[in-house]
Enzyme design. Structure first.
Site, PDB file in Angstrom:
ATOM      1  CB  THR A  15     -33.211  25.943 -17.217  1.00  9.72           C
ATOM      2  OG1 THR A  15     -32.819  26.788 -16.167  1.00  9.72           O
ATOM      3  CG2 THR A  15     -32.144  25.582 -17.888  1.00  9.72           C
ATOM      4  CB  SER A  60     -38.325  28.958 -10.219  1.00  8.04           C
ATOM      5  OG  SER A  60     -37.179  28.861  -9.886  1.00  8.04           O
ATOM      6  CG  ASP A  92     -32.472  29.535  -9.788  1.00  7.97           C
ATOM      7  OD1 ASP A  92     -31.888  28.781  -9.951  1.00  7.97           O
ATOM      8  OD2 ASP A  92     -32.655  30.672 -10.466  1.00  7.97           O
TER       9      ASP A  92
HETATM   10  N1  ASP Z   1     -33.547  30.499 -13.224  1.00  9.31           N
HETATM   11  C1  ASP Z   1     -33.807  29.095 -13.715  1.00  9.31           C
HETATM   12  C2  ASP Z   1     -35.229  29.116 -12.780  1.00  9.31           C
HETATM   13  O1  ASP Z   1     -35.098  28.580 -11.781  1.00  9.31           O
HETATM   14  C3  ASP Z   1     -33.005  28.058 -13.207  1.00  9.31           C
HETATM   15  C4  ASP Z   1     -33.344  26.686 -13.472  1.00  9.31           C
HETATM   16  O2  ASP Z   1     -34.526  26.380 -13.992  1.00  9.31           O
HETATM   17  O3  ASP Z   1     -32.845  25.816 -13.212  1.00  9.31           O
HETATM   18  O4  ASP Z   1     -36.421  29.235 -13.261  1.00  9.31           O
END
Ligand code: ASP
Length: 344
Positions: A15, A60, A92
């Site tokens: 993110t 991730s 994540d």
């Molecule tokens: N889905 C994202 C990831 O883990 C969530 C984040 O970055 O906090 O890449």
């Protein structure tokens, strides 16, 4: 005059580096070069910064041991010219990657700080700026020309944690991580306050040893009341499994049904290590405390004590990759290698 610390930022995705496609409302990774446009304050920090970005930044959830190797190899090849590392990573699976990296490096004498954010960097209320700026500041903090932090950490929402003690606990709150079984390593308030007695201390740096994680033929089994015999049998009979982690109840307890214990015994006889970790968020396995763990103790299950699931998984992969088996693997698993476990 002391040399200004040099920090390498490794951008993997998540993110923190995403922008919203306003047509589809979906978050997508963006070009890392824009980070400087989004956080011009980075230029004001009292350190020099270099960066490396994954050619294709990823969410991730797509991370796997090949990416862990990519991150570790970049760190290893820059180990002598950088004073510290900041890894920008999705939250994540950050605890898994950071735990894995902690095992892959022995004799680490420099900070590797993972961080990310809950809101994208372009968002008005983003947590990305604070997380990233403070993570860099921590990586650059030195005393007598030596880094204060010499381990793999996660910095998130004003707190620094030992990475292999963390779990992601919220997909909603800015305070997304916790370290229930080990104290925070630092807190960022008006000043950065380090919890010195709990940090890894390096008196005489030794040569960095880098070992890759190559074996991920393992299983994580979470018990629940009523778990089906056929399912367990099927899992334990799967081919090419080199290790099994069981998330048991409370202080390491499991059903005492004969069929369950027989399945475990058969796997142990085949030389498959079985590790007992607790599904409780805090606290430790204590084999033999209750009748429901006496057989597990007798048959030689490995005691995971207070290790997190993330650290247990990556530590098992690490030990299997180093070709440790049976007694050796049990002894090493039950011994703190990077401060990840407290045997009691
Ligand atoms: N889905 C994202 C990831 O883990 C969530 C984040 O970055 O906090 O890449």
């Amino acid at each position: 005059m002391a040399k200004v610390p040099h920090i390498l930022i490794i951008y993997t995705g998540g993110t923190i580096g995403m922008v919203k496609d306003y047509k589809t409302d979906v978050l997508q990774a963006f070009n890392f070069d824009n980070i400087y446009k989004k956080i011009p304050e980075l230029k004001l920090l009292n350190c020099t910064i270099d960066s490396y970005a994954f050619p294709k930044p990823i969410d991730s959830s797509n991370m796997n041991p090949i990416h862990w190797k990519e991150i570790a190899t970049i760190i290893q090849s820059n180990y002598h010219n950088a004073d510290g590392f900041v890894v920008l990573h999705g939250s994540d699976t950050m605890s898994y990657t950071a735990s894995a990296i902690s095992f892959m490096f022995e004799n680490l004498a420099k900070p590797i700080i993972f961080t990310g954010s809950q809101l994208p960097i372009g968002d008005l209320r983003t947590d990305a700026k604070e997380n990233m700026i403070t993570a860099i500041e921590i990586a650059a903090t030195q005393k007598d020309n030596k880094p204060i932090i010499a381990e793999v950490c996660i910095y998130f929402e004003y707190k620094l944690y030992r990475a292999n003690r963390t779990s992601k606990i919220s997909s909603e709150q800015f305070e997304a991580f916790d370290s229930p079984n080990y104290p925070d390593l630092a807190e960022s308030g008006v000043r950065l306050k380090f919890n010195i007695p709990y940090l890894v201390s390096v008196n005489k740096p030794e040569k960095l040893i880098y070992r890759k994680i190559q074996n991920h033929n393992i299983i994580l089994l979470k018990l629940f009341p009523g778990i089906n015999k056929n399912v367990i049998q099927h899992i334990f009979n799967m081919p090419n499994i080199d290790g099994i982690i069981i998330e048991t109840f409370g202080s390491g307890n499991a059903p005492t049904d004969k069929w369950f214990l027989d399945i475990l015994k058969k796997a142990l006889k085949k030389g498959i290590p079985i590790i007992d970790i607790t599904q409780c968020v805090a606290g430790s396995v204590c084999l033999g405390r209750y009748e429901t763990s006496i057989e597990l103790l007798k048959m030689g299950l490995i005691n995971g004590y207070d290790i997190t699931t993330e650290a247990a998984i990556t530590k098992l992969m690490y030990l299997l990759s180093a070709k440790k088996t049976n007694g050796d693997l049990k002894t090493l698993f039950e011994t703190p290698l990077r401060g990840e476990i407290t045997p009691n």
